[in-house]
Design a protein around this motif. Structure first.
Motif, short mmCIF file in Angstrom:
data_model
loop_
_atom_site.label_atom_id
_atom_site.label_comp_id
_atom_site.label_asym_id
_atom_site.label_seq_id
_atom_site.Cartn_x
_atom_site.Cartn_y
_atom_site.Cartn_z
N VAL A 272 5.24 13.00 4.94
CA VAL A 272 4.13 12.07 5.20
C VAL A 272 3.86 11.25 3.94
CG1 VAL A 272 1.72 11.84 5.88
CG2 VAL A 272 3.12 13.66 6.88
N LEU A 273 4.04 9.94 4.05
CA LEU A 273 3.77 9.06 2.91
C LEU A 273 2.28 8.76 2.84
CD1 LEU A 273 6.71 6.50 3.22
CD2 LEU A 273 6.55 8.47 1.72
N MET A 274 1.72 8.87 1.67
CA MET A 274 0.31 8.60 1.47
C MET A 274 0.11 7.13 1.10
SD MET A 274 -0.65 11.59 2.18
CE MET A 274 -2.42 11.40 1.89
N GLY A 275 -0.96 6.55 1.58
CA GLY A 275 -1.28 5.17 1.23
C GLY A 275 -0.57 4.16 2.11
N ASP A 276 -0.93 2.90 1.93
CA ASP A 276 -0.36 1.80 2.70
C ASP A 276 0.70 1.06 1.90
OD1 ASP A 276 -2.10 2.28 4.87
OD2 ASP A 276 -3.71 1.15 3.86
N LEU A 277 1.41 0.17 2.58
CA LEU A 277 2.38 -0.70 1.91
C LEU A 277 1.66 -1.53 0.85
CD1 LEU A 277 5.48 -1.33 2.42
CD2 LEU A 277 4.68 -3.39 3.57
N PRO A 278 2.15 -1.56 -0.40
CA PRO A 278 1.47 -2.34 -1.45
C PRO A 278 1.37 -3.82 -1.11
CG PRO A 278 3.08 -0.84 -2.40
CD PRO A 278 3.30 -0.82 -0.91
N ASN A 279 0.47 -4.50 -1.77
CA ASN A 279 0.26 -5.92 -1.57
C ASN A 279 1.43 -6.72 -2.15
OD1 ASN A 279 -0.67 -8.56 -1.43
ND2 ASN A 279 -2.73 -8.06 -2.13
N PRO A 280 2.14 -7.51 -1.32
CA PRO A 280 3.28 -8.28 -1.84
C PRO A 280 2.87 -9.41 -2.77
CG PRO A 280 2.86 -8.82 0.47
CD PRO A 280 1.97 -7.66 0.13
N ILE A 281 1.57 -9.73 -2.84
CA ILE A 281 1.09 -10.73 -3.80
C ILE A 281 1.14 -10.15 -5.21
CG2 ILE A 281 -0.87 -12.16 -4.49
CD1 ILE A 281 -1.78 -12.14 -1.59
N ASN A 282 0.83 -8.88 -5.31
CA ASN A 282 0.81 -8.20 -6.62
C ASN A 282 1.52 -6.85 -6.50
OD1 ASN A 282 0.22 -7.63 -9.30
ND2 ASN A 282 -1.79 -6.77 -8.80
N PRO A 283 2.85 -6.86 -6.39
CA PRO A 283 3.59 -5.60 -6.20
C PRO A 283 3.49 -4.71 -7.42
CG PRO A 283 5.11 -7.41 -6.61
CD PRO A 283 3.75 -8.03 -6.46
N PRO A 284 3.67 -3.41 -7.25
CA PRO A 284 3.58 -2.47 -8.39
C PRO A 284 4.66 -2.75 -9.43
CG PRO A 284 3.55 -1.31 -6.27
CD PRO A 284 3.92 -2.73 -5.97
N LYS A 285 4.36 -2.45 -10.67
CA LYS A 285 5.36 -2.54 -11.72
C LYS A 285 6.36 -1.39 -11.58
CE LYS A 285 2.30 -4.79 -15.07
NZ LYS A 285 1.68 -4.71 -16.41
N GLY A 286 7.53 -1.58 -12.16
CA GLY A 286 8.55 -0.54 -12.06
C GLY A 286 9.13 -0.48 -10.67
N CYS A 287 9.32 0.72 -10.17
CA CYS A 287 9.82 0.90 -8.80
C CYS A 287 8.71 0.55 -7.82
CB CYS A 287 10.28 2.34 -8.60
SG CYS A 287 10.77 2.70 -6.88
N PRO A 288 8.94 -0.34 -6.86
CA PRO A 288 7.87 -0.74 -5.94
C PRO A 288 7.38 0.39 -5.04
CG PRO A 288 9.99 -1.64 -5.24
CD PRO A 288 10.20 -1.05 -6.61
N PHE A 289 8.17 1.47 -4.93
CA PHE A 289 7.80 2.57 -4.04
C PHE A 289 7.02 3.67 -4.76
CE2 PHE A 289 9.07 6.54 -1.67
CZ PHE A 289 8.36 6.24 -0.51
#
Length: 322
Positions: A272-289
């Motif tokens: 079970v993945l926690m959280g929602d898909l990150p915002n593509p306007i401001n994607p996470p640094k490093g690995c997006p996942f």
């Protein structure tokens, strides 16, 4: 060396966001952020991922329904990513799109025959008699009858409308079909009929498919190779066997664990993945996942993983396999 029919290199689609009276650009939606893959002749490449990952945008960017921000799209060795609209008309004879919604993609004011005939009127010099015969032939090829040519879209079922969409896509004898969620709007029993039709047409006509779907069971049924997409990037790619038997990326493992199975011996432990898909306007640094990853390391938060071959043409972008 066998050259790919379609080759995508560092494809990016960044959609500008504007605000204010003068439409000032203040940010971008990174719908696709550096996608690479190739499709060879007579092959089906499945592109899979959850909603919002950029699958459909990739298909539209290939067709130039959306202009790429950067990158290269090569078809039969020719870069088509910078062609003019007029020049693209010649390419459309060889690349056709099957849309997701079999009703919205058909003109309700035209009969099935008119819809299938329209590409031939625009792109060929066929006579009206030749076009009429071709329409009847295509209707029979997709499992309908010649008398269906006089009916309107609302008079057909969902599966029949999708067959009309397939017939229209075949009208110009294309080499590549992009199927964008082509069976997701259909009942399960109708899905299998349309999938079997696509496989039969591929065998008979030597077609090549880019099959876009979020349904893992459908992708497994029809694909030869698979690319798993997350937040505008492909995070894992390989043969159907290697992806389903030995998924490497944590995101792929989570997707496959959620897929239903009738064989209890093949059931995977549910992830079970926690959280929602990150915002593509401001994607996470490093690995997006990494914000949702159950196996993340410290370096995942700062360094972007390389997309590397880990053996047998199985590629993965994950720090676990450095």
């Amino acid at each position: 060396m066998l050259l790919p029919l379609l080759e995508i290199q560092e494809l990016k689609v960044h959609i500008p966001l504007k605000s204010g009276l003068f439409g000032r650009k203040y940010s971008f939606v990174k719908a696709i952020d550096g996608v690479d893959f190739s499709i060879y002749e007579n092959e089906t490449f499945g592109l899979v991922g959850e909603s919002g990952c950029g699958k459909s945008t990739t298909g539209k960017a290939i067709m130039r329904l959306i202009d790429p921000t950067s990158g290269k799209v090569s078809f039969e060795g020719k870069d088509i990513s910078r062609l003019s609209r007029k020049e693209m008309r010649n390419v459309y004879k060889d690349i056709q799109l099957i849309f997701q919604d079999p009703y919205a993609s058909l003109n309700p004011r035209k009969t099935a025959g008119d819809i299938i005939e329209e590409p031939m009127i625009i792109n060929t010099t066929m006579s009206p008699e030749e076009r009429k015969y071709r329409v009847q032939e295509l209707l029979e090829v997709v499992g309908l009858n010649a008398y269906h040519s006089t009916r309107y879209p609302h008079e057909f079922s969902g599966g029949q409308r999708q067959r009309i969409g397939i017939a229209r896509a075949l009208a110009l004898n294309p080499k590549l079909l992009i199927a964008d969620e082509a069976v997701s709007a259909l009942d399960v029993s109708v899905q299998s009929q349309v999938l079997n039709l696509l496989r039969q047409l591929q065998h008979e006509r030597g077609l090549t498919y880019l099959f876009i779907s979020h349904d893992l069971s459908v992708v497994k049924h029809i694909s030869d190779r698979i690319g798993v997409m997350y937040l505008g990037r492909i995070v894992e790619q390989g043969s159907k066997k290697s992806i389903y038997k030995n998924p490497l990326h944590p995101y792929t493992q989570a997707l496959l664990s959620a897929a239903p199975s009738i064989n209890r011996t093949n059931e995977r432990e549910r992830i079970v993945l926690m959280g929602d898909l990150p915002n593509p306007i401001n994607p996470p640094k490093g690995c997006p996942f990494h914000p949702r990853c159950f196996a993340k390391k410290t370096e995942c938060e700062s360094a972007s993983p390389q997309f590397r071959n880990v053996g047998d043409e199985h590629y993965v972008a994950c720090h676990l396999y450095n």
